[in-house]
Write an enzyme that holds these catalytic residues in place. Structure first.
Site, PDB file in Angstrom:
ATOM      1  N   SER A   7      -2.444  -0.318   6.194  1.00  0.00           N
ATOM      2  CA  SER A   7      -2.000  -1.632   6.633  1.00  0.00           C
ATOM      3  C   SER A   7      -2.442  -2.652   5.598  1.00  0.00           C
ATOM      4  O   SER A   7      -3.520  -2.510   5.002  1.00  0.00           O
ATOM      5  CB  SER A   7      -2.657  -1.955   7.988  1.00  0.00           C
ATOM      6  OG  SER A   7      -2.574  -3.338   8.239  1.00  0.00           O
TER       7      SER A   7
ATOM      8  N   GLY B  74       8.482   0.788   8.723  1.00  0.00           N
ATOM      9  CA  GLY B  74       7.424   1.753   9.034  1.00  0.00           C
ATOM     10  C   GLY B  74       7.251   1.921  10.542  1.00  0.00           C
ATOM     11  O   GLY B  74       7.395   0.966  11.301  1.00  0.00           O
TER      12      GLY B  74
ATOM     13  N   HIS C 127       4.006   1.333   2.249  1.00  0.00           N
ATOM     14  CA  HIS C 127       5.207   0.652   1.740  1.00  0.00           C
ATOM     15  C   HIS C 127       5.858   1.487   0.641  1.00  0.00           C
ATOM     16  O   HIS C 127       7.089   1.592   0.576  1.00  0.00           O
ATOM     17  CB  HIS C 127       4.838  -0.708   1.128  1.00  0.00           C
ATOM     18  CG  HIS C 127       4.302  -1.705   2.093  1.00  0.00           C
ATOM     19  ND1 HIS C 127       3.012  -2.185   2.033  1.00  0.00           N
ATOM     20  CD2 HIS C 127       4.898  -2.350   3.133  1.00  0.00           C
ATOM     21  CE1 HIS C 127       2.825  -3.075   2.991  1.00  0.00           C
ATOM     22  NE2 HIS C 127       3.943  -3.195   3.682  1.00  0.00           N
TER      23      HIS C 127
ATOM     24  N   LYS D  19       4.502   2.423  11.938  1.00  0.00           N
ATOM     25  CA  LYS D  19       3.224   1.871  12.419  1.00  0.00           C
ATOM     26  C   LYS D  19       3.505   0.683  13.338  1.00  0.00           C
ATOM     27  O   LYS D  19       2.852   0.503  14.352  1.00  0.00           O
ATOM     28  CB  LYS D  19       2.324   1.445  11.261  1.00  0.00           C
ATOM     29  CG  LYS D  19       0.943   1.041  11.787  1.00  0.00           C
ATOM     30  CD  LYS D  19      -0.010   0.776  10.689  1.00  0.00           C
ATOM     31  CE  LYS D  19       0.227  -0.570  10.077  1.00  0.00           C
ATOM     32  NZ  LYS D  19      -0.136  -1.709  10.964  1.00  0.00           N
TER      33      LYS D  19
ATOM     34  N   HIS E 104       0.867  -1.179   0.000  1.00  0.00           N
ATOM     35  CA  HIS E 104       0.000   0.000   0.000  1.00  0.00           C
ATOM     36  C   HIS E 104       0.905   1.229   0.000  1.00  0.00           C
ATOM     37  O   HIS E 104       2.145   1.105  -0.020  1.00  0.00           O
ATOM     38  CB  HIS E 104      -0.929  -0.031   1.222  1.00  0.00           C
ATOM     39  CG  HIS E 104      -0.216  -0.303   2.519  1.00  0.00           C
ATOM     40  ND1 HIS E 104       0.640   0.603   3.092  1.00  0.00           N
ATOM     41  CD2 HIS E 104      -0.204  -1.395   3.324  1.00  0.00           C
ATOM     42  CE1 HIS E 104       1.124   0.093   4.205  1.00  0.00           C
ATOM     43  NE2 HIS E 104       0.642  -1.134   4.367  1.00  0.00           N
TER      44      HIS E 104
ATOM     45  N   ARG F 105      -3.521  -5.420   6.248  1.00  0.00           N
ATOM     46  CA  ARG F 105      -4.713  -6.098   6.781  1.00  0.00           C
ATOM     47  C   ARG F 105      -5.994  -5.315   6.500  1.00  0.00           C
ATOM     48  O   ARG F 105      -7.081  -5.880   6.610  1.00  0.00           O
ATOM     49  CB  ARG F 105      -4.559  -6.330   8.287  1.00  0.00           C
ATOM     50  CG  ARG F 105      -3.549  -7.425   8.620  1.00  0.00           C
ATOM     51  CD  ARG F 105      -3.576  -7.764  10.099  1.00  0.00           C
ATOM     52  NE  ARG F 105      -2.888  -9.000  10.375  1.00  0.00           N
ATOM     53  CZ  ARG F 105      -1.579  -9.106  10.593  1.00  0.00           C
ATOM     54  NH1 ARG F 105      -0.818  -8.017  10.578  1.00  0.00           N
ATOM     55  NH2 ARG F 105      -1.029 -10.281  10.827  1.00  0.00           N
TER      56      ARG F 105
END
Ligand code: PAF
Length: 287
Positions: A194, A156, A44, A158, A41, A196
């Protein structure tokens, strides 16, 4: 004539990877590396772009690492849209895609993981909720770094705890690689990008915005309300939602990841993990 699209070279084995990278290595050119599990995404892609700007050649790996999944169902449903990923990497100007098989990364079916001591870093949050996750993660990151031999590797923010653990590992073993943390990229409504997210149903996707909204409110409350009141507020937001399940919410020191107790004047970070249906999402914000 239209410009030729940048093509990404694909290596599936370490000898194939060496064949592509050796000419750069011999010329002492910088190899930048972005390890991923695919389902790419814009988060990245921002790492790829930063790596492009800072290195002569950029390698992205896509490997869904079985040893870092503590839940077999999560491993099974993890998205694997490899063709789509390849196109995104080409559009972003990535030079090399390392796409190893499980056999390449875990020869002869040996899934032994490193028995690393991370001190207190892995005793909290993701480490406490997902037993074995960080042992599996560091095992594969170590193998990937040994295969790619980058000068710079990009992760990342996150995965805040993952980044802290990778930095700790690199420093402890005096590995000559720069670990570069890159900012979280968010959807227009605030949801942290993410892999996910693509597993969410339309309704779950709509609800997921509560995660980042809650973190933004926490940041507003920081300095005005006590940690206990902020925690109550967060708990209550998810009780009110009635659908998503809060796994944890912590306010921690960003360096040690231990609970913030106000005794040190140091940067704090709020970290959250939530089940939105079957999908577990994490996010964080520096306070
Ligand atoms: O953050 C991820 O995608 C993974 O944990 C990593 C670093 C690629 C290791 O499998």
């Amino acid at each position: 004539m239209l410009p030729k699209p940048h093509s990404v070279k694909v290596a599936q084995t370490i000898p194939e990877l060496d064949k592509i990278l050796d000419p750069y290595r011999q010329k002492q050119q910088n190899v930048g590396f972005v390890p991923t599990m695919g389902a790419l995404h814009e988060g990245h892609i921002s790492l790829i772009k930063q790596a492009k700007a800072e290195n002569e050649v950029v390698v992205c790996s896509i490997f869904v690492n079985p040893t870092q999944f503590n839940d077999p169902a999560d491993l099974k449903r993890y998205p694997r849209p490899v063709e789509e990923d390849k196109q995104m990497l080409e559009a972003a100007g990535c030079d090399v895609l390392f796409l190893p098989t499980v056999e390449v990364m875990y020869p002869k079916g040996d899934f032994t993981t490193l028995n690393e001591d991370f001190g207190m870093l892995d005793k909290v949050m993701e480490g406490a909720s997902r037993p074995g996750h960080f042992a599996g993660m560091i095992t594969v990151v170590n193998k990937l770094l040994l295969a790619v031999k980058p000068i710079n590797a990009y992760f990342g923010q996150k995965d805040f705890q993952q980044l802290a653990i990778v930095k700790h590992f690199i420093a402890k073993h005096v590995i000559p690689i720069n670990i570069i943390g890159c900012p979280i990229v968010r959807e227009p409504d605030g949801l942290a990008m993410s892999s996910r997210n693509r597993l969410l149903s339309p309704d779950e996707r709509k609800r997921a915005v509560l995660i980042s909204q809650t973190l933004f409110k926490v940041k507003e409350m920081w300095g005005k309300s006590s940690v206990a009141d902020i925690k109550d507020f967060v708990q209550n937001e998810f009780v009110k939602d009635g659908y998503m399940k809060l796994d944890y919410f912590e306010i921690s020191y960003s360096d040690t990841l231990q609970p913030f107790d106000g005794k040190r004047n140091a940067q704090a970070v709020a970290c959250i993990a939530v089940f939105d249906g079957k999908v577990r999402l994490i996010d964080n914000i520096l306070l």
